[in-house]
Design an enzyme around this catalytic site. Structure first.
Site, PDB file in Angstrom:
ATOM      1  N   LYS A  56      33.707  38.164  46.738  1.00 23.19           N
ATOM      2  CA  LYS A  56      32.669  38.960  46.485  1.00 23.19           C
ATOM      3  C   LYS A  56      32.491  39.407  45.098  1.00 23.19           C
ATOM      4  O   LYS A  56      31.633  39.815  44.559  1.00 23.19           O
ATOM      5  CB  LYS A  56      32.979  40.204  47.106  1.00 23.19           C
ATOM      6  N   GLY A  57      33.673  38.928  44.312  1.00 24.00           N
ATOM      7  CA  GLY A  57      33.834  39.480  42.761  1.00 24.00           C
ATOM      8  C   GLY A  57      32.793  38.922  41.761  1.00 24.00           C
ATOM      9  O   GLY A  57      32.461  39.360  40.763  1.00 24.00           O
ATOM     10  N   GLU A 112      32.095  32.531  38.588  1.00 19.87           N
ATOM     11  CA  GLU A 112      33.226  33.299  39.035  1.00 19.87           C
ATOM     12  C   GLU A 112      33.473  34.576  38.267  1.00 19.87           C
ATOM     13  O   GLU A 112      33.034  34.615  37.022  1.00 19.87           O
ATOM     14  CB  GLU A 112      34.322  32.175  39.072  1.00 19.87           C
ATOM     15  N   ASP A 113      34.314  35.508  38.993  1.00 14.51           N
ATOM     16  CA  ASP A 113      34.494  36.683  38.231  1.00 14.51           C
ATOM     17  C   ASP A 113      35.793  36.337  37.189  1.00 14.51           C
ATOM     18  O   ASP A 113      35.762  36.725  36.072  1.00 14.51           O
ATOM     19  CB  ASP A 113      34.852  37.738  39.042  1.00 14.51           C
ATOM     20  N   ASP A 116      42.480  33.046  37.120  1.00 12.10           N
ATOM     21  CA  ASP A 116      43.721  33.747  36.772  1.00 12.10           C
ATOM     22  C   ASP A 116      44.848  32.468  36.876  1.00 12.10           C
ATOM     23  O   ASP A 116      45.030  31.672  35.994  1.00 12.10           O
ATOM     24  CB  ASP A 116      44.156  34.633  38.120  1.00 12.10           C
ATOM     25  N   LYS A 144      42.098  34.477  32.123  1.00 13.35           N
ATOM     26  CA  LYS A 144      43.507  34.796  31.977  1.00 13.35           C
ATOM     27  C   LYS A 144      44.192  33.526  31.586  1.00 13.35           C
ATOM     28  O   LYS A 144      45.054  33.183  32.501  1.00 13.35           O
ATOM     29  CB  LYS A 144      44.376  35.536  33.110  1.00 13.35           C
ATOM     30  N   PHE A 165      46.127  43.298  35.030  1.00 17.08           N
ATOM     31  CA  PHE A 165      45.312  43.134  36.477  1.00 17.08           C
ATOM     32  C   PHE A 165      43.867  44.304  35.990  1.00 17.08           C
ATOM     33  O   PHE A 165      44.191  45.413  36.104  1.00 17.08           O
ATOM     34  CB  PHE A 165      46.039  43.890  37.752  1.00 17.08           C
ATOM     35  N   ASP A 172      38.034  43.805  42.019  1.00 18.07           N
ATOM     36  CA  ASP A 172      38.761  44.914  42.757  1.00 18.07           C
ATOM     37  C   ASP A 172      40.314  45.110  42.838  1.00 18.07           C
ATOM     38  O   ASP A 172      40.635  44.336  42.406  1.00 18.07           O
ATOM     39  CB  ASP A 172      38.158  45.180  44.145  1.00 18.07           C
ATOM     40  N   ARG A 178      34.890  47.952  42.359  1.00 18.48           N
ATOM     41  CA  ARG A 178      33.946  46.744  42.257  1.00 18.48           C
ATOM     42  C   ARG A 178      32.781  47.432  41.282  1.00 18.48           C
ATOM     43  O   ARG A 178      32.215  46.415  40.725  1.00 18.48           O
ATOM     44  CB  ARG A 178      33.547  46.178  43.461  1.00 18.48           C
TER      45      ARG A 178
HETATM   46  P1  IMP Z   1      43.363  32.418  40.950  1.00 22.98           P
HETATM   47  O1  IMP Z   1      43.170  31.350  42.297  1.00 22.98           O
HETATM   48  O2  IMP Z   1      44.703  32.826  40.893  1.00 22.98           O
HETATM   49  O3  IMP Z   1      42.951  31.733  39.735  1.00 22.98           O
HETATM   50  O4  IMP Z   1      42.621  33.683  41.414  1.00 22.98           O
HETATM   51  C1  IMP Z   1      41.598  33.934  41.174  1.00 22.98           C
HETATM   52  C2  IMP Z   1      41.129  35.116  42.042  1.00 22.98           C
HETATM   53  O5  IMP Z   1      42.156  36.077  42.262  1.00 22.98           O
HETATM   54  C3  IMP Z   1      40.054  35.653  41.430  1.00 22.98           C
HETATM   55  O6  IMP Z   1      38.771  35.155  41.903  1.00 22.98           O
HETATM   56  C4  IMP Z   1      40.063  37.277  41.834  1.00 22.98           C
HETATM   57  O7  IMP Z   1      39.499  37.530  43.198  1.00 22.98           O
HETATM   58  C5  IMP Z   1      41.552  37.530  41.965  1.00 22.98           C
HETATM   59  N1  IMP Z   1      42.034  37.957  40.686  1.00 22.98           N
HETATM   60  C6  IMP Z   1      42.804  37.382  39.776  1.00 22.98           C
HETATM   61  N2  IMP Z   1      43.244  38.154  38.785  1.00 22.98           N
HETATM   62  C7  IMP Z   1      42.589  39.635  39.130  1.00 22.98           C
HETATM   63  C8  IMP Z   1      42.569  40.595  38.431  1.00 22.98           C
HETATM   64  O8  IMP Z   1      43.009  40.760  37.360  1.00 22.98           O
HETATM   65  N3  IMP Z   1      41.743  41.522  38.850  1.00 22.98           N
HETATM   66  C9  IMP Z   1      40.999  41.566  40.316  1.00 22.98           C
HETATM   67  N4  IMP Z   1      41.293  40.297  40.831  1.00 22.98           N
HETATM   68  C10 IMP Z   1      41.926  39.222  40.234  1.00 22.98           C
HETATM   69 MG    MG Z   2      37.050  35.728  42.653  1.00 21.98          MG
END
Ligand code: IMP
Ligand code: MG
Length: 190
Positions: A56-57, A112-113, A116, A144, A165, A172, A178
């Site tokens: 949803k982000g 994408e939001d 990470d 990040k 975070f 969220d 959000r």
């Molecule tokens: P990844 O697979 O570790 O890159 O994670 C990506 C997903 O984790 C993002 O699309 C977010 O939904 C969630 N996420 C990662 N870091 C944060 C944060 O700092 N705040 C909120 N959601 C996060």
């Molecule tokens: Mg996301």
């Protein structure tokens, strides 16, 4: 009876202590999205860009970005969830809602939001590549880079941020925040 009342009071106290520190103001985010929209319009000039929002982000970012793209745009939505504890992804990705339309032959831009660890997107990119888009690029509002575990090529980045975070603009914490029009860091939570 007394014990239950006391426990509830502790929870309320914690909620009151939870605050959000502004990391990127609404004006900062708006300005950057405007720049990204312009750059994407230039890079895709003469084409039609098919935006894929990762729910949803990504939804707030995609709406704002789409409004600032001056070439033809279409949109689709995908919902992926990674099994994790809420603040860290586990690397196991599940497609909770797939795209409605084919992407074959389309110039696809994933919106994408935040990236990470990169696990979600590295998995998703492999899945989408197999569906034969004409091109496939990635645009994220936040990155990040210090947290990266999987290598992901990010074509458009709004902001590189430190390892904190963040919430707001679609992001969220336990489904809250959000709707904040800025990016912030939640403070006062365990
Ligand atoms: P990844 O697979 O570790 O890159 O994670 C990506 C997903 O984790 C993002 O699309 C977010 O939904 C969630 N996420 C990662 N870091 C944060 C944060 O700092 N705040 C909120 N959601 C996060
Ligand atoms: Mg996301």
């Amino acid at each position: 009876m007394q014990v239950i009342v006391d426990k509830r009071k502790v929870v309320e106290d914690k909620k009151m202590a939870e605050t959000v520190r502004v990391l990127l103001s609404e004006a900062d985010v708006d300005k950057r999205i405007e720049e990204l929209g312009r750059k994407i319009s230039e890079d895709y000039a003469g084409k039609h860009v098919h935006l894929i929002c990762i729910l949803k982000g990504g939804v707030f970012f995609m709406c704002e970005l789409a409004k600032r793209i001056s070439i033809p745009v279409s949109m689709d939505f995908m919902c992926v969830s990674s099994y994790g504890d809420g603040t860290a992804s586990s690397g196991v990705v599940r497609i909770a809602k797939d795209l409605d339309e084919t992407i074959e032959g389309k110039d696809v831009l994933i919106v994408e939001d935040i990236i990470d660890s990169g696990r979600t997107l590295s998995y998703l990119i492999e899945v989408l590549k197999k569906r034969n888009p004409s091109s496939l690029q990635l645009c994220t509002l936040l990155d990040k880079p210090d947290r990266r575990v999987c290598d992901v090529k990010v074509d458009y980045v709004g902001f590189n941020i430190p390892d904190e975070f963040v919430v707001g603009y679609g992001l969220d914490y336990a489904q809250k925040y959000r709707n904040l029009p800025y990016i912030g860091v939640v403070e006062g939570v365990e």
